[in-house]
Design an enzyme around this catalytic site. Structure first.
Site, short mmCIF file in Angstrom:
data_model
loop_
_atom_site.label_atom_id
_atom_site.label_comp_id
_atom_site.label_asym_id
_atom_site.label_seq_id
_atom_site.Cartn_x
_atom_site.Cartn_y
_atom_site.Cartn_z
N LYS A 281 0.84 -1.20 0.00
CA LYS A 281 0.00 0.00 0.00
C LYS A 281 0.88 1.25 0.00
O LYS A 281 2.01 1.20 0.46
CB LYS A 281 -0.85 0.01 1.28
CG LYS A 281 -2.02 -0.95 1.29
CD LYS A 281 -2.82 -0.81 2.58
CE LYS A 281 -3.96 -1.81 2.65
NZ LYS A 281 -5.00 -1.58 1.61
N ARG A 355 -10.34 -11.53 1.82
CA ARG A 355 -11.16 -12.61 1.25
C ARG A 355 -10.40 -13.94 1.24
O ARG A 355 -11.00 -15.00 1.33
CB ARG A 355 -11.64 -12.20 -0.15
CG ARG A 355 -10.55 -12.01 -1.16
CD ARG A 355 -11.00 -11.18 -2.36
NE ARG A 355 -11.01 -9.74 -2.06
CZ ARG A 355 -11.35 -8.80 -2.92
NH1 ARG A 355 -11.71 -9.12 -4.16
NH2 ARG A 355 -11.35 -7.52 -2.58
N1 BES Z 1 -8.27 -3.74 4.37
C1 BES Z 1 -8.37 -3.31 3.03
C2 BES Z 1 -9.64 -2.53 2.75
C3 BES Z 1 -9.69 -1.14 3.28
C4 BES Z 1 -8.97 -0.13 2.68
C5 BES Z 1 -10.53 -0.84 4.32
C6 BES Z 1 -9.07 1.15 3.15
C7 BES Z 1 -10.63 0.45 4.78
C8 BES Z 1 -9.90 1.45 4.21
C9 BES Z 1 -8.36 -4.52 2.10
O1 BES Z 1 -7.58 -5.57 2.51
C10 BES Z 1 -7.83 -4.04 0.81
O2 BES Z 1 -6.70 -3.68 0.77
N2 BES Z 1 -8.67 -4.07 -0.22
C11 BES Z 1 -8.29 -3.62 -1.50
C12 BES Z 1 -8.86 -4.56 -2.49
C13 BES Z 1 -8.32 -4.38 -3.89
C14 BES Z 1 -6.86 -4.75 -3.94
C15 BES Z 1 -9.13 -5.23 -4.83
C16 BES Z 1 -8.85 -2.22 -1.69
O3 BES Z 1 -9.94 -1.94 -1.22
O4 BES Z 1 -8.16 -1.40 -2.29
MN MN Z 2 -5.58 -5.38 1.89
#
Ligand code: BES
Ligand code: MN
Ligand code: ZN
Length: 501
Positions: A281, A355
């Protein structure tokens, strides 16, 4: 903090502080009228003089009011009488609580619970009052070297109910409200705890601690060895890049007459830190990914609430503890992983890890032959884009279950909004190399995440609650909210036939 209910006239009360509402413009609530009368019009005279309009957020603290037995009288502005919404009601209670705590009244009697809130009964008003008061007092200072605490905090608070006949339901509301507040507090504490302290083992310890609170609770922890024996390779793949061991905590509540009842299963995503893994990230705001265990904290909170209430239900709460880190051993984009179900997944983004963890837990819980399974997770940033910070996202393979959860949200004030889970969305997660891929592209990110999970939840009624936008606040107010403890616990209360609404 102790709460109780009482019926009876305000003028007879002897207390450190007596609290009532004032509507705009300068209109006393019923309790206020009664107090005004025996004070010989002292209070209404102050209002006429312009000391308080009754706008929401206003307070006026009076001392030595003529003929009143209590040391102080606190007037709380409620806005226009016809317009007192559920949200305003909670805000009015919070304002009262903060004021009481600041002004040294260690004990008080509150008549705000007599106010009219459209469509809501005494049970609701008292329970919400307990939850809102407790919310107002929440403080996370475990890691401050110098703790600032109020000099004379409120210790005991009485809420008024209209008549003696309402005492029993008021007491039930106190019991439930207190249980839920304790659940919310533990949820917030654990979620706020930093990721160098709150790791999957720590989550397991928190789960284990519940056994001290109730004989009806048993806990079993599964480390990486046990997860491997269960063949939960997808769950394990996510944790592989971390020095912190993955731990799945299974909390079982066997309420009275639980035997022969199919269990209700709650599953919480417990990523104690989500760096994104190899699909790292961006740096800004990454600290907030300590809250990626918000679903697990919510499940822990709901189980904590159950520990205080004797409900005739059988509930299994699972905290799917794990940490997503980049490392030489970490899983990578391109990997194909065989899940516990036997279905294969092509990893296209290691940041879609929630997931990957949850799918194996969904398979694991088949063994309980559950009546219903609800997973809750800070699963997608897309959910925050779709619904913002007010509603959690709900998706389900069974409409009656979805309705039960939506209703629980309305009742508790911890609301969710349903999104579709049609077959069409499944096409987005097709893969040329495996049974599915772990991402579905830009469009409908929350739904494709749920579509992925739905492939592992075919054997029972299942719902998924995405709390990415609701589990914590960013910015000045940074901190865990305690959601979704209320909606989950309300669902369980309703299942137990304990709902009063
Ligand atoms: N934990 C995150 C989702 C999230 C991001 C929750 C920001 C709250 C605030 C999750 O694991 C994630 O990183 N999801 C990705 C999915 C994508 C790679 C398809 C996302 O939401 O960007
Ligand atoms: Mn994630
Ligand atoms: Zn995540």
């Amino acid at each position: 903090m102790e709460f109780y209910v009482k019926s009876g006239h305000p003028e007879k009360q002897r207390s450190a502080c007596i609290v009532f509402g004032v509507y705009e413009p300068r209109r006393l609530s019923a309790a206020g009228e009664q107090l005004d009368k025996i004070s010989g019009g002292y209070i209404s005279q102050l209002l006429r003089r312009g000391d308080m309009e009754g706008k929401q957020g206003q307070v006026l603290l009076l001392h030595q009011v003529p003929n009143i037995n209590s040391d102080r009288v606190l007037l709380v502005g409620c806005g226009k009488e016809r317009e007192l919404s559920e949200r305003q009601y909670r805000q009015v209670i919070k304002k009262m609580m903060i004021t009481l705590n600041d002004t040294g009244s260690m004990e008080a009697v509150c008549y705000l619970t007599d106010l009219h809130v459209k469509g809501r009964d005494t049970y609701w008003r008292v329970r919400q009052a307990v939850e809102a008061s407790s919310d107002a007092l929440y403080l996370f200072n475990a890691l401050k070297s110098k703790k600032e605490e109020p000099r004379r905090p409120v210790r005991k608070l009485g809420f008024s109910v209209p008549t003696r006949k309402d005492l029993a339901c008021g007491e039930k509301a106190i019991l439930h409200g207190t249980a839920i507040s304790k659940g919310i507090n533990i949820c917030r504490d654990v979620a706020n705890m930093p990721p160098n302290i709150c790791n999957p083992v720590y989550l397991g310890e928190q789960a284990q601690a519940l056994t001290q609170l109730s004989d009806l609770i048993e806990v079993q922890l599964f480390g990486e060895k046990e997860l491997n024996e269960l063949n939960m390779q997808s769950y394990l793949a996510v944790g592989r890049g971390s020095e912190n061991e993955s731990v799945m905590s299974v909390i079982e509540y066997k309420g009275s007459q639980y035997k022969g009842k199919k269990p209700l299963v709650l599953i919480g995503k417990g990523l104690t830190f989500d760096s994104g893994g190899i699909s790292l990230k961006p740096g800004a705001g990454m600290d907030e990914m300590k809250y990626d265990m918000g679903g697990a904290a919510g499940v822990l909170g709901a189980m904590r609430a159950l520990a205080e209430m004797d409900l005739p239900i059988h509930v299994i709460g699972i905290l799917a503890g794990c940490e997503n880190m980049p490392d030489g051993r970490a899983y990578r984009p391109g990997d194909v992983i065989t899940t516990m179900s036997g279905q294969t997944v092509e990893v296209l983004n290691t940041d879609a890890e929630g997931r990957m963890v949850l799918c194996d837990v969904l398979t694991y819980v088949e063994r309980y032959e559950p009546e219903a399974v609800i997973d809750t997770a800070t699963l997608t940033g897309a959910c925050v884009i779709a619904l913002g910070h007010h509603a959690s996202g709900l998706m389900s393979n069974h409409n009656p279950l979805a309705h039960d959860i939506l209703n629980a949200g309305e009742q508790s004030g911890d609301r969710a909004w349903k999104m579709p889970l049609w077959d069409e969305y499944q096409e987005q997660i097709e893969s040329p190399f495996a049974d599915m891929s772990n991402i579905g592209g830009k469009a409908a990110g929350s739904i494709t995440a749920a579509a992925f999970l739905s492939r592992f939840a075919k054997k029972y009624h299942w719902a998924h609650l995405d709390v990415a936008g609701t589990a914590w606040n960013s910015g000045a107010n940074k901190g865990a909210t305690g959601r979704p403890v209320s909606i989950l616990t309300q669902y369980l209360l309703n299942k137990a036939g304990e709902s009063r609404e």
